[in-house]
Design an enzyme around this catalytic site. Structure first.
Site, PDB file in Angstrom:
ATOM      1  N   MET A   1       0.846  -1.120  -0.024  1.00 34.72           N
ATOM      2  CA  MET A   1       0.083  -0.091  -0.006  1.00 34.72           C
ATOM      3  C   MET A   1       0.965   1.451   0.227  1.00 34.72           C
ATOM      4  O   MET A   1       1.777   1.506   0.804  1.00 34.72           O
ATOM      5  CB  MET A   1      -1.010   0.180   1.271  1.00 34.72           C
ATOM      6  CG  MET A   1      -1.895   1.109   1.526  1.00 34.72           C
ATOM      7  SD  MET A   1      -3.039   1.412   0.108  1.00 34.72           S
ATOM      8  CE  MET A   1      -3.064   3.168  -0.002  1.00 34.72           C
TER       9      MET A   1
ATOM     10  N   ASN B   1       0.581   4.334   1.280  1.00 38.32           N
ATOM     11  CA  ASN B   1       0.593   5.372   1.808  1.00 38.32           C
ATOM     12  C   ASN B   1       1.684   6.407   1.771  1.00 38.32           C
ATOM     13  O   ASN B   1       2.857   6.027   1.915  1.00 38.32           O
ATOM     14  CB  ASN B   1       0.458   5.056   3.329  1.00 38.32           C
ATOM     15  CG  ASN B   1      -0.155   3.705   3.658  1.00 38.32           C
ATOM     16  OD1 ASN B   1      -1.417   3.644   3.251  1.00 38.32           O
ATOM     17  ND2 ASN B   1       0.383   2.604   3.987  1.00 38.32           N
TER      18      ASN B   1
ATOM     19  N   GLU C   1       4.718   0.824  -5.854  1.00 36.45           N
ATOM     20  CA  GLU C   1       4.146   1.808  -4.820  1.00 36.45           C
ATOM     21  C   GLU C   1       5.019   3.051  -4.802  1.00 36.45           C
ATOM     22  O   GLU C   1       4.248   3.984  -4.518  1.00 36.45           O
ATOM     23  CB  GLU C   1       4.453   0.873  -3.350  1.00 36.45           C
ATOM     24  CG  GLU C   1       3.882  -0.512  -3.250  1.00 36.45           C
ATOM     25  CD  GLU C   1       2.307  -0.725  -3.854  1.00 36.45           C
ATOM     26  OE1 GLU C   1       1.711   0.359  -3.366  1.00 36.45           O
ATOM     27  OE2 GLU C   1       1.805  -1.548  -4.091  1.00 36.45           O
TER      28      GLU C   1
HETATM   29  N1  B3K Z   1      -3.526   0.805  -3.737  1.00 36.27           N
HETATM   30  C1  B3K Z   1      -3.373  -0.445  -3.149  1.00 36.27           C
HETATM   31  C2  B3K Z   1      -4.497  -1.657  -3.288  1.00 36.27           C
HETATM   32  C3  B3K Z   1      -5.659  -1.302  -2.255  1.00 36.27           C
HETATM   33  C4  B3K Z   1      -6.651  -2.278  -2.195  1.00 36.27           C
HETATM   34  C5  B3K Z   1      -7.600  -1.986  -1.273  1.00 36.27           C
HETATM   35  N2  B3K Z   1      -8.599  -2.934  -1.238  1.00 36.27           N
HETATM   36  C6  B3K Z   1      -1.879  -1.025  -3.681  1.00 36.27           C
HETATM   37  C7  B3K Z   1      -1.593  -0.813  -5.069  1.00 36.27           C
HETATM   38  O1  B3K Z   1      -2.337  -0.999  -6.005  1.00 36.27           O
HETATM   39  O2  B3K Z   1      -0.551  -0.184  -5.168  1.00 36.27           O
HETATM   40 ZN    ZN Z   2      -1.302   0.594  -7.319  1.00 36.66          ZN
END
Ligand code: B3K
Ligand code: ZN
Length: 881
Positions: free
Chosen positions: A270, A272, A305
């Protein structure tokens, strides 16, 4: 829990938020069972809001301790709470401060959404809607706020306290044993990018200097004792940061970039802001426990990411319908990164294989949806291969269609124009239109229409006129609930290959724009005539897989053989071999079903021989060419009335014929590479290992009596996980002598590494024998199995349901029953993991009658549950519709 389908959320109902939250100040006192979250929100009414409306904040499973407005307790008749919201009566002021104190229980959080603990470490997952499980908030991506976060916890159990942004202050609270850290993130962000981590973790530090000369502190946090497993991830991170500067002009924008690896995580990782949280599977690696594929995956996920920092975080989505805005673009960026780090053609082939394996069946079945969906029940079910992988293909087509330079200008304009915003696909495409003057109206249909377009191509050479005419068509096969699709813009990269194997120069052409070697198909039917072509060439179409379509091209098999030997485009050369193999496999499947003898395969074996003998060809490409289409690929091609046992038999027969036909070649390759020496994870060495292990597998099927000993020796002598696992898989999947001993030896060697043991679980769960079903019950009773850990569930159940077609679709129905029961059981704890497992039924209608009836009854059993989560209710309803 949902016994009935909830009303859908629709794109057309989008309304801008009535209130914005400029700043969020969180004060979080961590406790395993009663964490106290005090959130101070500076709320601003939006000027264009008609009248004064209540402020509605999302919430999920929260205990409200107090609520203050501008420092005063809000009277009880001024607000109400429900299971999903806190509604504050329309406030008088345009700006005010709301202070909300909630209590949450991280240890009771088995959904792994919101704040939870993984092996004692506090961590969060907020995308798509986990922040509402921490505090009441407008949990939507178009509310961007500046966050300051104070974390407090006992110093001994939680020496590490992390949140987004830059560290501002740390200190101890006298007499309590507690300490605190204050983090500030200057970049406004939506709540889904919030994160915190607290625990006793080891830190692996490094640093990076950006192109503008800013020093960035890099840290990877892992469980103590795992520090040595972070080198590859750190190296991948630094290469990603440099590459994003070089390839896209994007620099990092905080003083620190932290990565934390946790062992309980619903997905891969993720993004973040400044604090990426990873499934440890995508961080930890050494030659002893990680395969070449793991190394490649870590490199790709770390990059993905990191790249989100610009495509997702600096510019985010206005609403969740726009998910592909960040995901499709970021997947494209990580694919390009890996292509630059490794072999571009090999990367392209593996990406296309994944697309065809995951996205094509999704797009052809009941879970098909447009890359930008128009409605959803549960957004977490839309993190799909369609949004991610087809979304990335659209970006790739945009680049092919506009050309690299114009593509870059459009993207630069996008970064410039929308930095700091939450935006839409339309706004994204407008940047390319404005930068290049190209109308992308028709192109934008790729985002709107579900289904894989079928492109047909028929060629006719006229020796008198010296013309080659290509008749093309495109259509999307009908899908339930979708109006007849309109023709889109399909960029087809192509070449005309002369008898000498060289591409012809194209001097004149009618009927399409073919500049830059790309033929643009933009009508339902289109005739293209190439002139001044003195001899009949072979058309190599859809080179580099330039559009996510199914291509049916009427090519005689001698032309396919010609392409397999001579195409200068490595992707199409590989594809020609695949097409030949697919044709053979389909014919053999029919022969198995009819009890007739199978067709001749000499030409396929000759082609494979020429590939093996080709001294110029990269070993990784050879390995790809020697890999037959999977049983699932063949089932997809057959499309209806699928009998998995017949496919399995046909494929096994063909593998044995290839193995015995080329046994000496394979033996030589297997032996040549078996003494490669010290392991290095680079793409070239990985390619050699891939070829060697592929050869070993064929040799094992050759019927040569010494084969079994060779495989066992390779297993025993392997100095790395790639070779050890390859040999183990051959022994177990081919039920060879020594497989039980090898499984025991593997377990004894690796039982302290959960990630390595996942490979042991997976190898057994995907073994195509009838005994596998019983073996799975034993695996699930093994003390190393943990039904609450998503990686373990994926290693056993998901790999069984998706990687073992004959056993999942057993004619006694027990495979389907196992998965249905597991879905119901897991759903009580973790709906996201359960609903993902449930999608393995998506192609049930393509099965022959007996098996499809069994699948349907398993699905009906799930559907009849009164206790289903919204996640599973949504998938089961759509799968059955
Ligand atoms: N954005 C997150 C995935 C989140 C999934 C939520 N159920 C990872 C990614 O695509 O980089
Ligand atoms: Zn992604």
């Amino acid at each position: 829990m949902q016994s009935k389908t909830a009303p859908a959320i629709r794109l057309e109902d989008y309304q801008p938020p009535a209130y914005r939250i400029e700043t969020v100040d969180l004060d979080i006192r961590l406790d395993p069972k009663a964490t106290i979250v005090a959130a101070e929100l500076s709320v601003v009414r939006q000027p264009d809001t008609a009248g004064h409306v209540p402020l509605v904040l999302d919430g999920d499973n929260l205990k409200l301790l107090s609520l203050e407005q501008n420092g005063k307790t809000v009277p009880e008749d001024h607000y109400k709470t429900s299971k999903t919201a806190l509604e504050l009566a329309a406030p008088e002021e345009d700006r005010f401060t709301l202070t909300i104190t909630t209590e949450v229980n991280p240890d009771a959080n088995t959904q792994l959404m919101g704040l939870y603990r993984s092996s004692g470490t506090y961590c969060t997952q907020c995308e798509a809607d986990g922040f509402r499980r921490i505090t009441y908030f407008p949990d939507r991506p178009d509310v961007l706020s500046v966050y300051t976060v104070r974390l407090e916890a006992p110093k001994t159990s939680c020496p590490v306290l992390l949140a987004n942004g830059n560290l501002k202050e740390t200190g101890e609270i006298a007499g309590t044993g507690n300490h605190f850290a204050i983090w500030h993130d200057p970049h406004p962000k939506p709540a889904y990018l919030f994160a915190l981590v607290a625990g006793d973790l080891a830190k692996v530090p490094d640093s990076f200097i950006t192109a503008s000369g800013n020093a960035v502190e890099l840290n990877i946090y892992v469980e103590h004792g795992k520090e040595d497993l972070c080198d590859w991830a750190m190296d991948s991170l630094k290469r990603s940061m440099r590459w994003d500067e070089d390839a896209f002009g994007r620099e990092y924008d905080l003083d620190v970039f932290n990565i934390v690896a946790v062992s309980d995580f619903n997905m891969g990782a993720m993004e973040n802001k400044g604090l990426n949280i990873f499934n440890d599977k995508y961080v930890l690696a050494d030659p002893e426990t990680a395969t070449d594929q793991d190394y490649a995956n870590i490199e790709a996920v770390i990059a993905h990411e990191y790249f989100h920092n610009w495509t997702g975080n600096r510019i985010t989505c206005r609403d969740w319908f726009q998910l592909c805005l960040k995901e499709g673009l970021t997947v494209f960026r990580d694919q390009e990164f890996s292509a630059d780090m490794r072999s571009r053609p090999v990367k392209r082939i593996s990406d296309v294989k994944l697309l065809k394996m995951h996205q094509f069946p999704e797009d052809a079945g009941p879970l098909a949806h447009p890359v930008r969906p128009r409605a959803y029940q549960e957004i977490n079910n839309f993190y799909t291969a369609t949004v991610y992988e087809k979304g990335a293909e659209i970006i790739r087509m945009l680049k092919t269609y506009l050309g690299a330079e114009d593509f870059r200008s459009g993207l630069d304009l996008y970064f410039d124009r929308h930095d700091g915003e939450a935006t839409t696909i339309e706004a994204f495409l407008t940047c390319f239109e404005d930068a290049t003057g190209t109308d992308l109206d028709q192109f934008s249909l790729w985002y709107e229409q579900a289904g894989t377009p079928l492109v047909t191509a028929d060629t006719k050479y006229d020796p008198d006129q010296q013309t080659l005419t290509v008749s093309l068509s495109q259509e999307i096969p009908p899908l339930p609930g979708q109006k007849t699709a309109r023709p889109s813009v399909v960029p087809l990269r192509f070449g005309l290959i002369g008898a000498n194997g060289q591409d012809l120069e194209i001097s004149e052409c009618d009927g399409a724009d073919v500049s830059g070697g790309v033929l643009v198909l933009n009508k339902a039917r289109q005739k293209v005539t190439f002139k001044q072509i003195p001899d009949a060439p072979v058309l190599s179409l859809l080179r580099d897989f330039s559009a996510p379509v199914r291509l049916t091209q009427t090519l005689p098999s001698e032309d396919l053989v010609f392409l397999a030997r001579h195409d200068t485009d490595p992707y199409n050369r590989w594809q020609a071999v695949q097409t030949l193999a697919t044709q053979t496999l389909i014919a053999r499947t029919e022969a198995v079903q009819q009890g007739t003898s199978h067709t001749d395969t000499d030409s396929l074996i000759d082609v494979l021989r020429s590939i093996v003998d080709d001294q110029q060809l990269d070993p990784a490409l050879k390995a790809q060419a020697l890999t037959l289409p999977t049983e699932a690929d063949i089932a997809q091609e057959i499309g209806k009335n699928v009998d998995p046992d017949a496919i399995h038999k046909a494929r096994n027969n063909l593998r044995s014929d290839i193995g015995s036909g080329l046994s000496q070649h394979f033996r030589m390759i297997a032996e040549e590479f078996s003494a490669m020496g010290k392991f290095t994870p680079d793409a070239e060495s990985a390619g050699k290992r891939a070829l060697s292990n592929r050869a070993l597998h064929y040799y094992a099927l050759s019927g040569d009596p010494s084969a079994s000993a060779l495989v066992s020796d390779r297993f025993a002598a392997a100095n790395n996980m790639t070779d050890r696992l390859a040999a183990l898989t051959i022994l177990v999947h081919e039920a060879m002598n020594g497989s039980a001993e090898a499984l025991a030896a593997f377990r004894d060697r690796h039982q302290s590494s959960a990630l390595a043991m996942d490979k042991w679980f997976m190898t057994q769960a995907t073994a195509p024998q009838d005994e596998t079903l019983d073996a799975i019950s034993e695996l699930m009773a093994n003390p190393l199995y943990d039904a609450t850990n998503p990686n373990r569930v994926r290693a056993v159940l998901h790999s069984f349901a998706t990687g073992n077609p004959t056993q999942f679709a057993r004619p006694d129905g027990k495979g389907f029953e196992l998965i249905a029961e597991s879905v119901l059981e897991i759903d009580k704890r973790n709906p996201q993991v359960a609903s993902r497992l449930l999608t393995s039924f998506r192609s049930w209608r393509a099965l022959e009658k007996h098996r499809s009836a069994l699948a349907e009854s398993a699905l009906l059993r799930i559907s009849s549950s009164e206790e289903l989560s919204r996640d599973c209710r949504d998938i089961v309803d759509r799968t059955l519709q």
